[in-house]
Design a protein around this motif. Sequence first.
Motif, PDB file in Angstrom:
ATOM      1  N   GLY A 199      69.295   1.422  88.079  1.00  0.00           N
ATOM      2  CA  GLY A 199      68.568   2.615  87.647  1.00  0.00           C
ATOM      3  C   GLY A 199      67.879   2.383  86.321  1.00  0.00           C
ATOM      4  O   GLY A 199      66.761   2.873  86.079  1.00  0.00           O
ATOM      5  N   SER A 238      62.186   2.436  92.865  1.00  0.00           N
ATOM      6  CA  SER A 238      63.576   2.116  93.195  1.00  0.00           C
ATOM      7  C   SER A 238      63.665   1.169  94.380  1.00  0.00           C
ATOM      8  O   SER A 238      64.443   0.192  94.362  1.00  0.00           O
ATOM      9  CB  SER A 238      64.359   3.400  93.504  1.00  0.00           C
ATOM     10  N   PRO A 255      69.847   2.724  93.148  1.00  0.00           N
ATOM     11  CA  PRO A 255      68.907   3.839  93.284  1.00  0.00           C
ATOM     12  C   PRO A 255      68.508   4.078  94.740  1.00  0.00           C
ATOM     13  O   PRO A 255      68.237   3.129  95.483  1.00  0.00           O
ATOM     14  CB  PRO A 255      67.706   3.377  92.443  1.00  0.00           C
ATOM     15  N   HIS A 267      69.758   7.612  90.763  1.00  0.00           N
ATOM     16  CA  HIS A 267      70.337   6.305  90.445  1.00  0.00           C
ATOM     17  C   HIS A 267      71.733   6.091  91.003  1.00  0.00           C
ATOM     18  O   HIS A 267      72.133   4.952  91.257  1.00  0.00           O
ATOM     19  CB  HIS A 267      70.370   6.133  88.926  1.00  0.00           C
TER      20      HIS A 267
END
Length: 363
Positions: A183, A315, A116, A240
């Motif tokens: 992700g 992320s 990500p 992602h």
Amino acid sequence: MDRRSFLKKAGLAAGATAGAATLAAPAIAQGKRELKMVTTWPKNFPGLGTGAQRVADRITNASDGRLTVKLFAAGELVPAFESFDAVSSGTADMYHAAEYYWQGKHKAFNFFTAVPMGLTANELDAWINVGGGQELWDELSAQFNIKPFMAGNTGLQMGGWFNKEINSIEDLKGLKMRMPGLGGEVLRRLGATAVALPGGEIFPALQSGAIDATEWVGPWNDLAFGFYKIAKFYYNPGFHEPGAGLSCGLNKDVWESFSPADQALVADACKAENNYMYSEFNWNNGSALETLVNKHGVQLKRFPDAVFDAIAGVSEEVVAEVAGEDDLSKRIYDSYIKARKDVGGWGDISEGAYLENRKRVLG
């Protein structure tokens, strides 16, 4: 190397792995070898499945049939997600897949497909080919008796298909979504349920309600899978997989049994597919998106800034945690993040600035 020496060397390599699996060694007859390639893709699936077949065909053709690669699609020889183990053990000789499928073996494999907020396709190629990524990947994969190569890239992927609009981060809570790799972990921390499914199982899961949403690749592949028949909200951009690299992994004993010339032949076949597949996805995605929107009534949506910002923040935390797994993970993480800063910084003032101005001036 004369024929007698070649056969002797090949026989020794085959004998070393015969105990692990009787199917391990490639068939060798009169100087010819048959190699089994397994994949994680449906048979002849556009881009991914056909890309794997092109790698097989390139090796076969370039060697004038001396190395014959026979492809087995997902489920034909082994299930999709067992491809890695099949090649590691020698049941198969090579795979075509996405490395983040192997994160259960080692989380650092994610970096060699996509993480990500990570590298785009061009940035990933720069890191792998020039920035030390290949050497780190070799070190990681050698622990599992595999020699890896980049052998395809889908480019930036879409954010996914949803049965409802995503207007706030609250709309992700309780959502069951197909998303592998890191992700998926980002989604979990935002309250969603992430499910890892091979490509061939996604449509029935979405159709049955086993999942509420899915990402796959982009318009070209998503049109082929028919997701528009079930979900109408199609979101971008994907956080992602900003440049999903696909790989060809060879059993390391098989790889080391090749002559230097054959090693170069295999490496070149993978490099050729890496370039071709990225071009193919870029060419086909635009017209496929137009078909999805204008013919099938798909609603193209952009994630609200607040949603994307929240996803991006989580992320960074998820990806950074991989560095704590072990020393190799930290070295891979540090190298990858440096590439994102250095190569990405150049991209911002070169292609990024140009594309921004082109769109501003020409629309």
